[in-house]
Design an enzyme around this catalytic site. Structure first.
Site, mmCIF file in Angstrom:
data_model
loop_
_atom_site.group_PDB
_atom_site.id
_atom_site.type_symbol
_atom_site.label_atom_id
_atom_site.label_comp_id
_atom_site.label_asym_id
_atom_site.label_seq_id
_atom_site.Cartn_x
_atom_site.Cartn_y
_atom_site.Cartn_z
ATOM 1 N N ARG A 11 0.830 -1.212 0.000
ATOM 2 C CA ARG A 11 0.000 0.000 0.000
ATOM 3 C C ARG A 11 0.864 1.262 0.000
ATOM 4 O O ARG A 11 2.063 1.201 0.213
ATOM 5 C CB ARG A 11 -0.880 0.033 1.253
ATOM 6 C CG ARG A 11 -1.866 -1.092 1.348
ATOM 7 C CD ARG A 11 -2.783 -0.926 2.545
ATOM 8 N NE ARG A 11 -2.051 -0.928 3.805
ATOM 9 C CZ ARG A 11 -2.467 -0.313 4.911
ATOM 10 N NH1 ARG A 11 -3.589 0.362 4.898
ATOM 11 N NH2 ARG A 11 -1.758 -0.368 6.027
ATOM 12 N N TYR A 154 8.325 6.960 16.980
ATOM 13 C CA TYR A 154 8.549 6.942 15.528
ATOM 14 C C TYR A 154 9.805 7.739 15.163
ATOM 15 O O TYR A 154 10.601 7.328 14.311
ATOM 16 C CB TYR A 154 7.311 7.528 14.838
ATOM 17 C CG TYR A 154 7.251 7.355 13.339
ATOM 18 C CD1 TYR A 154 7.171 6.088 12.762
ATOM 19 C CD2 TYR A 154 7.236 8.463 12.495
ATOM 20 C CE1 TYR A 154 7.093 5.931 11.376
ATOM 21 C CE2 TYR A 154 7.147 8.324 11.110
ATOM 22 C CZ TYR A 154 7.080 7.057 10.557
ATOM 23 O OH TYR A 154 6.995 6.910 9.186
#
Length: 243
Positions: A11, A154
């Site tokens: 994706r 992150y």
């Protein structure tokens, strides 16, 4: 058979990279996915429609044993195949303020980006060194270069990959293997669909989100022979938001 492996290739940016490499290169495209088989098959169909070849490899990049097992099985079944390009794109976000962050939210994000980079790249490293050619492109993030509030996990994960990119590049440059990182800013994908685009574009000098295809164009260039003298670089693609 020369191959390019794209982790998290089903994706978003990963799929765009697979499709771009299908057009720009002669590589057999290996599309890695973990959960979304339907999207992986959809990406494969698009690759084939563009006149290239490819296949799907299901494994969890965070699981060293599974990565080794699946890739060994694939290599044994394709003894003539050489993986020349690795695009470490798999990554997840679990945003939240650090003071409320669970250990699981910290570890899963670090494991996917940083350990995923190790598990996949390390598998092919000796083969690439023997082959004396390779292209490794790590998809990092604006967060890993600048740091983003609410994304300490992150930012740490991608920042770790940035540092690893620079170090590994120096180790293997003599063998004609380049290692670079691409740091996207706000790119229009599923991952950013929840963000307030109208508010955020005020921060972006070019006044829009980027497209996954624009990141794929940059990756395709770095994988090509034209980029032979570029290694250890972190290339921002963020519409002018500099850290």
């Amino acid at each position: 058979m020369k191959c390019a492996l794209v982790t998290g290739g089903s994706r978003g940016i990963g799929s765009a990279i697979c499709q771009k490499l299908a057009i720009d290169t002669d590589y057999h495209i290996l599309i890695n996915y973990q959960f979304n088989k339907e999207e992986a098959e959809n990406t494969l169909e698009k690759i084939i429609a563009k006149g290239a070849t490819g296949e799907i490899l299901k494994f969890d990049v965070t699981n060293f044993d599974e990565v080794k097992s699946v890739l060994t099985e694939w290599q044994d079944a394709n003894p003539e195949a050489v993986v020349e390009a690795i695009i470490n794109n798999a990554g997840i976000t679990k945003d939240g303020l650090f003071m409320w962050m669970s250990q699981e939210d910290w570890s899963s994000v670090i494991n996917t980006s940083l350990n995923g980079f190790f598990n996949v790249t390390n598998f092919f490293m000796q083969k690439m060194l023997r082959n004396k050619f390779g292209r490794i492109v790590n998809i990092v993030s604006l967060s890993g270069v600048k740091g983003t509030a609410g994304q300490t996990n992150y930012s740490a994960a991608k920042g770790g990959v940035v540092a690893a990119t620079k170090a590994l590049a120096q180790e293997i440059a003599k063998r004609n293997i380049t290692v670079n990182a691409v740091a996207p800013g706000f790119i229009r994908t599923d991952m950013t669909s929840e963000l307030d685009e109208k508010e955020l574009i005020k921060m972006i000098p070019v006044n829009r989100f980027g497209e996954a295809e624009e990141v794929a164009d940059l990756v395709s260039f770095l994988v090509s022979k034209k980029a032979s003298y570029i290694t250890g670089e972190v290339i921002n693609i963020n519409g002018g938001i500099y850290s």
